[in-house]
Design a protein around this motif. Sequence first.
Motif, PDB file in Angstrom:
ATOM      1  N   TYR A  78       0.839  -1.206   0.000  1.00  0.00           N
ATOM      2  CA  TYR A  78       0.000   0.000   0.000  1.00  0.00           C
ATOM      3  C   TYR A  78       0.867   1.245   0.000  1.00  0.00           C
ATOM      4  O   TYR A  78       1.775   1.402   0.815  1.00  0.00           O
ATOM      5  CB  TYR A  78      -0.904  -0.002   1.231  1.00  0.00           C
ATOM      6  CG  TYR A  78      -1.848   1.180   1.291  1.00  0.00           C
ATOM      7  CD1 TYR A  78      -2.935   1.272   0.428  1.00  0.00           C
ATOM      8  CD2 TYR A  78      -1.635   2.211   2.208  1.00  0.00           C
ATOM      9  CE1 TYR A  78      -3.802   2.349   0.469  1.00  0.00           C
ATOM     10  CE2 TYR A  78      -2.502   3.297   2.265  1.00  0.00           C
ATOM     11  CZ  TYR A  78      -3.578   3.361   1.390  1.00  0.00           C
ATOM     12  OH  TYR A  78      -4.430   4.442   1.432  1.00  0.00           O
ATOM     13  N   ASP A  79       0.615   2.138  -0.953  1.00  0.00           N
ATOM     14  CA  ASP A  79       1.330   3.411  -1.063  1.00  0.00           C
ATOM     15  C   ASP A  79       0.462   4.500  -0.444  1.00  0.00           C
ATOM     16  O   ASP A  79      -0.609   4.846  -0.963  1.00  0.00           O
ATOM     17  CB  ASP A  79       1.613   3.722  -2.536  1.00  0.00           C
ATOM     18  CG  ASP A  79       2.520   4.943  -2.708  1.00  0.00           C
ATOM     19  OD1 ASP A  79       2.636   5.749  -1.757  1.00  0.00           O
ATOM     20  OD2 ASP A  79       3.100   5.099  -3.799  1.00  0.00           O
ATOM     21  N   GLN A  80       0.926   5.066   0.681  1.00  0.00           N
ATOM     22  CA  GLN A  80       0.128   6.066   1.392  1.00  0.00           C
ATOM     23  C   GLN A  80      -0.057   7.345   0.584  1.00  0.00           C
ATOM     24  O   GLN A  80      -1.084   8.015   0.695  1.00  0.00           O
ATOM     25  CB  GLN A  80       0.780   6.395   2.734  1.00  0.00           C
ATOM     26  CG  GLN A  80       0.721   5.241   3.732  1.00  0.00           C
ATOM     27  CD  GLN A  80       1.287   5.624   5.083  1.00  0.00           C
ATOM     28  OE1 GLN A  80       2.074   6.570   5.189  1.00  0.00           O
ATOM     29  NE2 GLN A  80       0.877   4.917   6.127  1.00  0.00           N
ATOM     30  N   LYS A  81       0.914   7.675  -0.251  1.00  0.00           N
ATOM     31  CA  LYS A  81       0.813   8.909  -1.031  1.00  0.00           C
ATOM     32  C   LYS A  81      -0.292   8.818  -2.085  1.00  0.00           C
ATOM     33  O   LYS A  81      -1.087   9.735  -2.254  1.00  0.00           O
ATOM     34  CB  LYS A  81       2.153   9.213  -1.708  1.00  0.00           C
ATOM     35  CG  LYS A  81       3.249   9.623  -0.751  1.00  0.00           C
ATOM     36  CD  LYS A  81       4.527   9.993  -1.501  1.00  0.00           C
ATOM     37  CE  LYS A  81       5.623  10.414  -0.533  1.00  0.00           C
ATOM     38  NZ  LYS A  81       6.880  10.763  -1.258  1.00  0.00           N
ATOM     39  N   SER A  82      -0.309   7.714  -2.804  1.00  0.00           N
ATOM     40  CA  SER A  82      -1.295   7.563  -3.870  1.00  0.00           C
ATOM     41  C   SER A  82      -2.594   6.931  -3.386  1.00  0.00           C
ATOM     42  O   SER A  82      -3.630   7.025  -4.058  1.00  0.00           O
ATOM     43  CB  SER A  82      -0.712   6.723  -5.007  1.00  0.00           C
ATOM     44  OG  SER A  82      -0.443   5.396  -4.558  1.00  0.00           O
ATOM     45  N   GLY A  83      -2.521   6.286  -2.238  1.00  0.00           N
ATOM     46  CA  GLY A  83      -3.700   5.609  -1.727  1.00  0.00           C
ATOM     47  C   GLY A  83      -4.033   4.336  -2.488  1.00  0.00           C
ATOM     48  O   GLY A  83      -5.160   3.843  -2.433  1.00  0.00           O
ATOM     49  N   PHE A 108      -2.568   0.296  -3.982  1.00  0.00           N
ATOM     50  CA  PHE A 108      -1.638  -0.812  -3.789  1.00  0.00           C
ATOM     51  C   PHE A 108      -0.722  -0.907  -5.002  1.00  0.00           C
ATOM     52  O   PHE A 108      -1.175  -0.892  -6.148  1.00  0.00           O
ATOM     53  CB  PHE A 108      -2.386  -2.131  -3.593  1.00  0.00           C
ATOM     54  CG  PHE A 108      -2.940  -2.309  -2.210  1.00  0.00           C
ATOM     55  CD1 PHE A 108      -2.163  -2.865  -1.209  1.00  0.00           C
ATOM     56  CD2 PHE A 108      -4.234  -1.900  -1.914  1.00  0.00           C
ATOM     57  CE1 PHE A 108      -2.665  -3.021   0.072  1.00  0.00           C
ATOM     58  CE2 PHE A 108      -4.747  -2.053  -0.635  1.00  0.00           C
ATOM     59  CZ  PHE A 108      -3.966  -2.615   0.364  1.00  0.00           C
ATOM     60  N   GLU A 109       0.562  -0.979  -4.746  1.00  0.00           N
ATOM     61  CA  GLU A 109       1.557  -1.061  -5.817  1.00  0.00           C
ATOM     62  C   GLU A 109       2.234  -2.423  -5.772  1.00  0.00           C
ATOM     63  O   GLU A 109       2.687  -2.874  -4.711  1.00  0.00           O
ATOM     64  CB  GLU A 109       2.589   0.056  -5.659  1.00  0.00           C
ATOM     65  CG  GLU A 109       3.651   0.063  -6.747  1.00  0.00           C
ATOM     66  CD  GLU A 109       4.676   1.177  -6.534  1.00  0.00           C
ATOM     67  OE1 GLU A 109       5.708   1.141  -7.216  1.00  0.00           O
ATOM     68  OE2 GLU A 109       4.446   2.045  -5.675  1.00  0.00           O
TER      69      GLU A 109
END
Length: 323
Positions: A91-96, A98-99
């Motif tokens: 999970y990428d907090q910046k983009s919101g 999942f990468e």
Amino acid sequence: MSMTPEQASAFQETFGRIVANVEQVLLGKTFVIRLGLVTLFSEGHLLLEDYPGTGKTSMARAIAQSVAGTSNRIQFTPDLLPGDITGVSVYDQKSGLFEFHPGPVFANVVLADEINRASPKTQAALLEVMEEGQVTVDGETHEAPHPFMVIATQNPIEQAGTYRLPEAQLDRFLLKASIGYPDHASTLRILEGSDVKAHDLVLQPIVTADAVLEMAEQARHVHVDPSVNDYVSRLVEATRTATEVRLGASVRGALALIRSAKTLAAASGRHYVIPDDVKSLAEPVLAHRLLLDPEAEFDGVTTSGIVGQLLLETPPPSDRQAV
């Protein structure tokens, strides 16, 4: 369109150059190198059952370097998880969002070292990518690079804490082979070059990854006479009726034998398969797919011995059949 004699000659020349290139690292092992490259150009996977220190890792790296491809090594252990192989979604907090972070399986040549040390659940993480060339994580499919080949290893003498590969996974390996120890002359050459580590030797690529795909496509179009198909079918059927065998070779095994025989024929400069191609590949293609009866296994019967006996009992075609 069938392979032409000119294409077969060019295939043989390139194949020989790659073999010679890999042999700079794996001295005196021409036969097993040829088996490895037959596996690569047949778009299959290779299982090596051998002792430690025989050059399994070096062979995988050398093949990858020779075809200008990438290679990764996965050390299988009891605590290895499926995500450690395929990759995970983070999970990428910046983009919101999942990468996906790809795992080591995303390489042209993947060395699965001591594959039987991991749990069956982790071993199963390779099933999809070996069969379909893709990985599915959290419902999203990710394509593996092309060409793609798994070289898995097993130690035949140390079985404590290991998990036997299930038949479904063994069946996905096109070939099973053994490198073995080098002969006296090769050992002397290795000792003379002891000042250079094997991992420090970087081979020059012979072909590109795209050229490998093109050669694999050509190998698929090698001509197979109906009589040779009949010979392979009779061999495979014989493995299912042998008294010492509980489970014979599958249809996938028959297809693997034809595919690898086509590649071996092209590597020999022929645009057609002959029975000798099938004979030379029958043991490495079929033996690991057979499951012995427990009583026969207790008596010392081996699957390699059974395949050898079936080759003696199954007559090869003597004449070509009319198409």
